[in-house]
Design a protein around this motif. Structure first.
Motif, PDB file in Angstrom:
ATOM      1  N   VAL A 129       0.825  -1.212   0.000  1.00  0.00           N
ATOM      2  CA  VAL A 129       0.000   0.000   0.000  1.00  0.00           C
ATOM      3  C   VAL A 129       0.854   1.254   0.000  1.00  0.00           C
ATOM      4  N   ILE A 130       1.900   1.294   0.830  1.00  0.00           N
ATOM      5  CA  ILE A 130       2.665   2.540   0.976  1.00  0.00           C
ATOM      6  C   ILE A 130       3.542   2.848  -0.233  1.00  0.00           C
ATOM      7  N   THR A 131       3.665   1.896  -1.151  1.00  0.00           N
ATOM      8  CA  THR A 131       4.447   2.162  -2.370  1.00  0.00           C
ATOM      9  C   THR A 131       3.914   3.390  -3.104  1.00  0.00           C
ATOM     10  N   PHE A 132       2.597   3.575  -3.087  1.00  0.00           N
ATOM     11  CA  PHE A 132       1.980   4.678  -3.838  1.00  0.00           C
ATOM     12  C   PHE A 132       1.516   5.818  -2.929  1.00  0.00           C
ATOM     13  N   HIS A 133       1.673   5.656  -1.633  1.00  0.00           N
ATOM     14  CA  HIS A 133       1.103   6.585  -0.661  1.00  0.00           C
ATOM     15  C   HIS A 133       1.607   8.007  -0.847  1.00  0.00           C
ATOM     16  N   SER A 134       2.927   8.176  -0.745  1.00  0.00           N
ATOM     17  CA  SER A 134       3.508   9.516  -0.854  1.00  0.00           C
ATOM     18  C   SER A 134       3.336  10.089  -2.257  1.00  0.00           C
ATOM     19  N   ALA A 135       3.575   9.259  -3.264  1.00  0.00           N
ATOM     20  CA  ALA A 135       3.504   9.747  -4.641  1.00  0.00           C
ATOM     21  C   ALA A 135       2.134  10.333  -4.957  1.00  0.00           C
ATOM     22  N   LEU A 136       1.067   9.641  -4.555  1.00  0.00           N
ATOM     23  CA  LEU A 136      -0.284  10.097  -4.863  1.00  0.00           C
ATOM     24  C   LEU A 136      -0.620  11.399  -4.138  1.00  0.00           C
ATOM     25  N   LEU A 137      -0.408  11.426  -2.820  1.00  0.00           N
ATOM     26  CA  LEU A 137      -0.813  12.595  -2.035  1.00  0.00           C
ATOM     27  C   LEU A 137       0.061  13.807  -2.328  1.00  0.00           C
ATOM     28  N   PHE A 138       1.333  13.592  -2.530  1.00  0.00           N
ATOM     29  CA  PHE A 138       2.214  14.714  -2.855  1.00  0.00           C
ATOM     30  C   PHE A 138       1.910  15.259  -4.242  1.00  0.00           C
ATOM     31  N   ALA A 139       1.606  14.358  -5.194  1.00  0.00           N
ATOM     32  CA  ALA A 139       1.268  14.803  -6.547  1.00  0.00           C
ATOM     33  C   ALA A 139       0.003  15.654  -6.529  1.00  0.00           C
ATOM     34  N   LEU A 140      -1.011  15.226  -5.782  1.00  0.00           N
ATOM     35  CA  LEU A 140      -2.247  16.010  -5.671  1.00  0.00           C
ATOM     36  C   LEU A 140      -1.972  17.384  -5.075  1.00  0.00           C
ATOM     37  N   THR A 141      -1.161  17.411  -4.030  1.00  0.00           N
ATOM     38  CA  THR A 141      -0.875  18.681  -3.347  1.00  0.00           C
ATOM     39  C   THR A 141      -0.093  19.631  -4.246  1.00  0.00           C
ATOM     40  N   PHE A 142       0.914  19.121  -4.917  1.00  0.00           N
ATOM     41  CA  PHE A 142       1.684  19.967  -5.828  1.00  0.00           C
ATOM     42  C   PHE A 142       0.834  20.457  -6.992  1.00  0.00           C
ATOM     43  N   ALA A 143      -0.034  19.575  -7.502  1.00  0.00           N
ATOM     44  CA  ALA A 143      -0.872  19.943  -8.647  1.00  0.00           C
ATOM     45  C   ALA A 143      -1.868  21.044  -8.282  1.00  0.00           C
ATOM     46  N   LEU A 144      -2.374  21.026  -7.043  1.00  0.00           N
ATOM     47  CA  LEU A 144      -3.364  22.014  -6.618  1.00  0.00           C
ATOM     48  C   LEU A 144      -2.744  23.319  -6.123  1.00  0.00           C
ATOM     49  N   SER A 145      -1.441  23.325  -5.927  1.00  0.00           N
ATOM     50  CA  SER A 145      -0.765  24.516  -5.382  1.00  0.00           C
ATOM     51  C   SER A 145      -0.279  25.393  -6.523  1.00  0.00           C
ATOM     52  N   SER A 146      -0.809  26.572  -6.604  1.00  0.00           N
ATOM     53  CA  SER A 146      -0.509  27.466  -7.722  1.00  0.00           C
ATOM     54  C   SER A 146       0.867  28.087  -7.638  1.00  0.00           C
ATOM     55  N   ASN A 147       1.503  28.046  -6.460  1.00  0.00           N
ATOM     56  CA  ASN A 147       2.796  28.723  -6.308  1.00  0.00           C
ATOM     57  C   ASN A 147       3.969  27.762  -6.393  1.00  0.00           C
ATOM     58  N   VAL A 148       3.761  26.586  -7.012  1.00  0.00           N
ATOM     59  CA  VAL A 148       4.850  25.634  -7.166  1.00  0.00           C
ATOM     60  C   VAL A 148       5.807  26.103  -8.252  1.00  0.00           C
ATOM     61  N   LYS A 149       7.094  26.055  -7.957  1.00  0.00           N
ATOM     62  CA  LYS A 149       8.105  26.424  -8.946  1.00  0.00           C
ATOM     63  C   LYS A 149       8.680  25.154  -9.550  1.00  0.00           C
ATOM     64  N   GLY A 150       8.776  25.146 -10.854  1.00  0.00           N
ATOM     65  CA  GLY A 150       9.282  23.961 -11.524  1.00  0.00           C
ATOM     66  C   GLY A 150       8.164  23.011 -11.896  1.00  0.00           C
ATOM     67  N   SER A 151       8.472  22.031 -12.702  1.00  0.00           N
ATOM     68  CA  SER A 151       7.455  21.090 -13.149  1.00  0.00           C
ATOM     69  C   SER A 151       7.143  20.067 -12.070  1.00  0.00           C
ATOM     70  N   LEU A 152       6.008  19.438 -12.217  1.00  0.00           N
ATOM     71  CA  LEU A 152       5.602  18.404 -11.266  1.00  0.00           C
ATOM     72  C   LEU A 152       6.604  17.257 -11.278  1.00  0.00           C
ATOM     73  N   GLY A 153       7.108  16.938 -12.451  1.00  0.00           N
ATOM     74  CA  GLY A 153       8.092  15.856 -12.547  1.00  0.00           C
ATOM     75  C   GLY A 153       9.361  16.158 -11.775  1.00  0.00           C
ATOM     76  N   GLU A 154       9.811  17.402 -11.846  1.00  0.00           N
ATOM     77  CA  GLU A 154      11.018  17.789 -11.112  1.00  0.00           C
ATOM     78  C   GLU A 154      10.794  17.713  -9.613  1.00  0.00           C
ATOM     79  N   LEU A 155       9.586  18.087  -9.175  1.00  0.00           N
ATOM     80  CA  LEU A 155       9.289  18.076  -7.752  1.00  0.00           C
ATOM     81  C   LEU A 155       9.141  16.648  -7.210  1.00  0.00           C
ATOM     82  N   LEU A 156       8.621  15.746  -8.047  1.00  0.00           N
ATOM     83  CA  LEU A 156       8.379  14.385  -7.593  1.00  0.00           C
ATOM     84  C   LEU A 156       9.573  13.456  -7.833  1.00  0.00           C
ATOM     85  N   LYS A 157      10.563  13.921  -8.582  1.00  0.00           N
ATOM     86  CA  LYS A 157      11.713  13.071  -8.882  1.00  0.00           C
ATOM     87  C   LYS A 157      12.407  12.560  -7.622  1.00  0.00           C
TER      88      LYS A 157
END
Length: 303
Positions: A129-157
């Motif tokens: 279960v935890i294999t996808f835990h951080s990736a999913l929740l962090f991706a949602l948070t970064f995607a919804l945050s308008s003040n993120v600098k850089g691409s989502l891929g760079e942030l999740l790398k």
């Protein structure tokens, strides 16, 4: 099983780490070295071996994953909308608070409790279960945050290259391919991984000295109620009535959801520069309150 018998050893080790850091029995340099060993070596080896030895046919369950992630995502968006509409917060602030209400400290708290309450063989379910835990929740948070600098891929790398994710993935691959490892090597890795759980709990206790609940206790209390009450209740409901999981599997996903907030949620808040005080306070408060809420869940779920 008596919850005190399960929780006391964990609380004892966490308290020992907290006291050692508080009285400076060990310096910050010592703790940093210990943290590096535990999280970059001992825990990854422990997770790799656990997945390598696991019965993947039991662990690979779509219903198990859905019973955890479906309510987590629903609660995440419900909390985000509530903070945005009722609290009149920005979308970035709402997303960070939603993350704080849904991100569980599964490795440091949930895993030891599940192993002690249900048995070590149920650890494989947690790892899956935890294999996808951080990736999913962090991706949602970064995607919804308008003040993120850089691409989502760079942030999740850095997340996708995380030792925990990599070790679980390698263990699954080696298991699925029936890759033979010499018994002597497995024994050596077992010995090296032995301090993983105790060391992680000790470091967790030490890290609690860095945060305070004074400045944002009201927000932290709301987040803790969501994290320790609403989220596990939602997961329990889905696992029990929607997916009809076996009793032990219901206990696994519910205890994972009932674990306190993980410190990585604070690191995301700090990176996004929103609601850092609430996230930090929620880590401490939810950890303290989880002693009581986890006792209730253990009484409910574990015969």
């Amino acid at each position: 099983m008596n919850p005190i018998d399960i929780l006391f050893p964990l609380i004892f080790v966490v308290t020992a780490g907290f006291i050692c850091a508080k009285i400076q029995f060990l310096s910050s340099t010592h703790f940093e070295g210990l943290r590096t060993f535990i999280f970059n070596l001992a825990i990854p080896i422990f997770l790799f071996l656990s997945m390598y030895k696991a019965d993947l046919q039991q662990a690979l369950s779509l219903n198990l994953l859905l019973s955890f992630y479906l309510p987590v995502v629903l609660v995440y968006f419900a909390v985000c909308i509530a903070f945005k509409v009722l609290g009149k917060l920005s979308l970035a602030e709402s997303a960070v608070l939603s993350l704080s209400g849904c991100y569980s400290n599964t490795v440091l708290v949930g895993l030891p409790i599940i192993i002690m309450a249900l048995g070590e063989h149920y650890g494989a379910l947690v790892f899956m279960v935890i294999t996808f835990h951080s990736a999913l929740l962090f991706a949602l948070t970064f995607a919804l945050s308008s003040n993120v600098k850089g691409s989502l891929g760079e942030l999740l790398k850095p997340l996708l290259l995380n030792p925990v994710v990599l070790s679980i993935s390698l263990g699954i691959v080696a298991n699925a391919m029936s890759f033979p490892l010499p018994t002597t090597l497995i024994n050596g890795l077992d010995l090296l991984s032995e301090p993983a759980i105790a060391g992680a709990l000790f470091v967790l206790g030490a890290s609690l000295n860095q945060y305070s609940v004074k400045e944002a206790w009201k927000g932290a209390l709301i987040i803790s109620i969501i994290k320790l009450g609403l989220l596990p209740a939602a997961v329990f409901s889905f696992a029990t009535w929607f997916f009809n999981l076996p009793t032990a599997h219901v206990a696994v996903v519910t205890l994972m959801a009932a674990s306190p907030l993980g410190v990585n949620a604070y690191l995301v808040a700090r990176q996004l520069r929103v609601k850092q005080d609430v996230a930090a306070s929620s880590v401490v408060l939810s950890t303290l309150l989880s002693v009581f809420t986890l006792s209730v869940w253990l009484l409910t779920l574990v015969p």
